[in-house]
Design a protein around this motif. Structure first.
Motif, mmCIF file in Angstrom:
data_model
loop_
_atom_site.group_PDB
_atom_site.id
_atom_site.type_symbol
_atom_site.label_atom_id
_atom_site.label_comp_id
_atom_site.label_asym_id
_atom_site.label_seq_id
_atom_site.Cartn_x
_atom_site.Cartn_y
_atom_site.Cartn_z
ATOM 1 N N CYS A 18 -8.241 -6.708 0.935
ATOM 2 C CA CYS A 18 -8.878 -6.071 -0.223
ATOM 3 C C CYS A 18 -7.838 -5.558 -1.215
ATOM 4 C CB CYS A 18 -9.768 -4.922 0.240
ATOM 5 S SG CYS A 18 -10.576 -4.066 -1.132
ATOM 6 N N VAL A 25 -3.206 4.872 0.983
ATOM 7 C CA VAL A 25 -4.061 3.685 0.952
ATOM 8 C C VAL A 25 -3.986 2.949 2.288
ATOM 9 C CG1 VAL A 25 -4.431 1.445 -0.165
ATOM 10 C CG2 VAL A 25 -3.965 3.465 -1.555
ATOM 11 N N THR A 84 -11.038 -6.616 4.870
ATOM 12 C CA THR A 84 -10.567 -5.266 4.562
ATOM 13 C C THR A 84 -9.049 -5.276 4.395
ATOM 14 O OG1 THR A 84 -12.403 -4.291 5.777
ATOM 15 C CG2 THR A 84 -10.510 -2.871 5.356
ATOM 16 N N GLU A 85 -8.367 -6.040 5.237
ATOM 17 C CA GLU A 85 -6.914 -6.158 5.140
ATOM 18 C C GLU A 85 -6.493 -6.770 3.803
ATOM 19 O OE1 GLU A 85 -3.156 -5.505 5.965
ATOM 20 O OE2 GLU A 85 -4.734 -4.891 7.351
ATOM 21 N N ARG A 108 -6.218 4.744 4.650
ATOM 22 C CA ARG A 108 -7.619 4.483 4.295
ATOM 23 C C ARG A 108 -8.035 3.086 4.748
ATOM 24 N NH1 ARG A 108 -10.774 3.118 -0.733
ATOM 25 N NH2 ARG A 108 -12.817 3.907 -0.177
ATOM 26 N N ARG A 109 -7.174 2.104 4.525
ATOM 27 C CA ARG A 109 -7.460 0.723 4.924
ATOM 28 C C ARG A 109 -7.636 0.651 6.448
ATOM 29 N NH1 ARG A 109 -6.594 -3.709 1.958
ATOM 30 N NH2 ARG A 109 -5.154 -2.625 0.552
ATOM 31 N N GLU A 110 -6.739 1.291 7.184
ATOM 32 C CA GLU A 110 -6.819 1.290 8.642
ATOM 33 C C GLU A 110 -8.091 1.987 9.124
ATOM 34 O OE1 GLU A 110 -5.925 0.335 12.413
ATOM 35 O OE2 GLU A 110 -4.885 -0.370 10.634
ATOM 36 N N ASP A 113 0.830 -1.206 0.000
ATOM 37 C CA ASP A 113 0.000 0.000 0.000
ATOM 38 C C ASP A 113 0.861 1.252 0.000
ATOM 39 O OD1 ASP A 113 -2.360 -1.434 0.143
ATOM 40 O OD2 ASP A 113 -2.548 -1.229 2.316
ATOM 41 N N GLU A 129 -10.901 2.314 7.479
ATOM 42 C CA GLU A 129 -12.057 1.491 7.129
ATOM 43 C C GLU A 129 -12.218 0.328 8.110
ATOM 44 O OE1 GLU A 129 -13.654 -0.935 3.280
ATOM 45 O OE2 GLU A 129 -12.874 1.079 2.968
ATOM 46 N N LYS A 130 -11.117 -0.302 8.499
ATOM 47 C CA LYS A 130 -11.183 -1.390 9.481
ATOM 48 C C LYS A 130 -11.728 -0.873 10.811
ATOM 49 C CE LYS A 130 -6.853 -2.726 9.065
ATOM 50 N NZ LYS A 130 -5.589 -3.481 9.149
ATOM 51 N N MET A 190 -8.708 -1.515 -2.662
ATOM 52 C CA MET A 190 -8.767 -0.398 -1.709
ATOM 53 C C MET A 190 -8.350 0.935 -2.347
ATOM 54 S SD MET A 190 -9.659 0.388 1.385
ATOM 55 C CE MET A 190 -9.888 -1.229 2.060
ATOM 56 N N CYS A 246 -17.511 -0.686 -0.401
ATOM 57 C CA CYS A 246 -17.636 -2.114 -0.717
ATOM 58 C C CYS A 246 -18.857 -2.378 -1.596
ATOM 59 C CB CYS A 246 -17.723 -2.944 0.559
ATOM 60 S SG CYS A 246 -16.182 -2.990 1.481
#
Length: 117
Positions: free
Chosen positions: A66, A10, A63-64, A13-15, A6, A17-18, A69, A75
Protein backbone atom coordinates in the motif's frame (compact mmCIF):
# COMPACT_ATOMS: atom_id res chain seq x y z
CA UNK A 1 7.56 2.56 -9.33
CA UNK A 2 9.16 1.78 -5.98
CA UNK A 3 7.54 2.79 -2.74
CA UNK A 4 9.44 5.26 -0.57
CA UNK A 5 10.71 3.77 2.70
CA UNK A 6 8.28 3.97 5.61
CA UNK A 7 8.85 6.25 8.56
CA UNK A 8 8.94 4.33 11.86
CA UNK A 9 5.35 5.40 12.63
CA UNK A 10 4.06 4.25 9.23
CA UNK A 11 5.97 0.96 9.53
CA UNK A 12 4.30 0.31 12.91
CA UNK A 13 0.89 1.17 11.46
CA UNK A 14 1.45 -1.11 8.45
CA UNK A 15 2.49 -3.99 10.72
CA UNK A 16 -0.47 -3.42 13.04
CA UNK A 17 -2.89 -3.36 10.09
CA UNK A 18 -1.48 -6.62 8.68
CA UNK A 19 -1.81 -8.30 12.08
CA UNK A 20 -5.36 -6.96 12.65
CA UNK A 21 -6.72 -8.11 9.30
CA UNK A 22 -5.03 -11.48 9.82
CA UNK A 23 -6.71 -11.83 13.22
CA UNK A 24 -10.07 -10.99 11.63
CA UNK A 25 -9.59 -13.65 8.94
CA UNK A 26 -8.76 -16.17 11.69
CA UNK A 27 -11.92 -15.31 13.66
CA UNK A 28 -14.01 -15.72 10.51
CA UNK A 29 -12.33 -19.02 9.67
CA UNK A 30 -12.86 -20.38 13.20
CA UNK A 31 -16.54 -19.46 13.00
CA UNK A 32 -17.18 -20.93 9.57
CA UNK A 33 -14.79 -23.83 8.98
CA UNK A 34 -14.18 -27.12 10.78
CA UNK A 35 -11.22 -27.32 13.14
CA UNK A 36 -9.78 -30.26 11.18
CA UNK A 37 -9.68 -28.12 8.02
CA UNK A 38 -7.64 -25.37 9.68
CA UNK A 39 -4.17 -26.71 8.88
CA UNK A 40 -2.45 -23.45 7.87
CA UNK A 41 -1.11 -20.55 9.96
CA UNK A 42 -2.19 -16.94 9.49
CA UNK A 43 0.18 -13.99 9.45
CA UNK A 44 -0.82 -13.46 13.10
CA UNK A 45 -0.03 -17.11 13.89
CA UNK A 46 -3.59 -18.44 14.20
CA UNK A 47 -5.04 -21.54 12.52
CA UNK A 48 -6.66 -21.15 9.09
CA UNK A 49 -8.09 -23.39 6.40
CA UNK A 50 -6.33 -23.23 2.99
CA UNK A 51 -8.99 -20.92 1.46
CA UNK A 52 -8.73 -18.44 4.35
CA UNK A 53 -4.93 -18.68 4.25
CA UNK A 54 -5.10 -17.58 0.61
CA UNK A 55 -7.19 -14.54 1.58
CA UNK A 56 -4.88 -13.79 4.52
CA UNK A 57 -1.82 -13.88 2.26
CA UNK A 58 -3.58 -11.63 -0.26
CA UNK A 59 -4.48 -9.06 2.42
CA UNK A 60 -1.00 -9.06 3.95
CA UNK A 61 0.62 -8.63 0.53
CA UNK A 62 -1.65 -5.74 -0.42
CA UNK A 63 -1.15 -4.05 2.95
CA UNK A 64 2.61 -4.42 2.50
CA UNK A 65 2.40 -2.82 -0.95
CA UNK A 66 0.00 0.00 0.00
CA UNK A 67 1.38 3.37 -1.08
CA UNK A 68 -1.29 5.32 0.81
CA UNK A 69 -0.57 3.96 4.29
CA UNK A 70 0.82 7.26 5.57
CA UNK A 71 -2.28 9.29 4.69
CA UNK A 72 -5.33 7.00 4.66
CA UNK A 73 -7.63 6.31 7.59
CA UNK A 74 -8.96 2.96 6.31
CA UNK A 75 -9.06 0.96 3.09
CA UNK A 76 -12.74 1.79 2.55
CA UNK A 77 -11.93 5.52 2.68
CA UNK A 78 -8.96 5.20 0.32
CA UNK A 79 -9.34 6.60 -3.18
CA UNK A 80 -7.34 3.73 -4.68
CA UNK A 81 -8.96 0.34 -4.05
CA UNK A 82 -6.15 -2.14 -4.61
CA UNK A 83 -8.17 -5.30 -3.86
CA UNK A 84 -9.74 -7.11 -6.80
CA UNK A 85 -13.58 -7.09 -6.63
CA UNK A 86 -13.77 -10.76 -5.57
CA UNK A 87 -11.34 -10.21 -2.70
CA UNK A 88 -13.13 -6.99 -1.72
CA UNK A 89 -16.35 -8.96 -1.34
CA UNK A 90 -14.60 -11.70 0.66
CA UNK A 91 -12.89 -9.30 3.06
CA UNK A 92 -16.15 -7.38 3.58
CA UNK A 93 -17.80 -10.66 4.57
CA UNK A 94 -14.91 -11.44 6.92
CA UNK A 95 -15.02 -8.01 8.54
CA UNK A 96 -18.79 -8.07 8.89
CA UNK A 97 -18.52 -11.32 10.84
CA UNK A 98 -15.27 -10.76 12.72
CA UNK A 99 -15.62 -7.06 13.54
CA UNK A 100 -18.11 -7.46 16.40
CA UNK A 101 -16.18 -10.46 17.72
CA UNK A 102 -12.81 -8.68 17.82
CA UNK A 103 -13.60 -7.19 21.24
CA UNK A 104 -13.82 -10.71 22.69
CA UNK A 105 -10.77 -12.18 20.96
CA UNK A 106 -8.41 -9.22 20.53
CA UNK A 107 -9.74 -6.23 22.51
CA UNK A 108 -6.62 -4.05 22.23
CA UNK A 109 -6.44 -4.52 18.45
CA UNK A 110 -10.18 -3.81 18.17
CA UNK A 111 -9.94 -0.53 20.08
CA UNK A 112 -6.87 0.57 18.09
CA UNK A 113 -8.65 -0.29 14.85
CA UNK A 114 -11.71 1.73 15.82
CA UNK A 115 -9.61 4.70 17.01
CA UNK A 116 -7.71 4.67 13.71
CA UNK A 117 -10.91 5.38 11.80
Amino acid sequence: MARTPDTPAVARRREREKRTVSQMVAIHCAGHHQKEARTEKSYAGEALCPACKELDDYCVLHTERCRSMARKTSCEACGNHCYAPAQQARIREVMRYAGPRMMLHHPVAAVRHLMGK
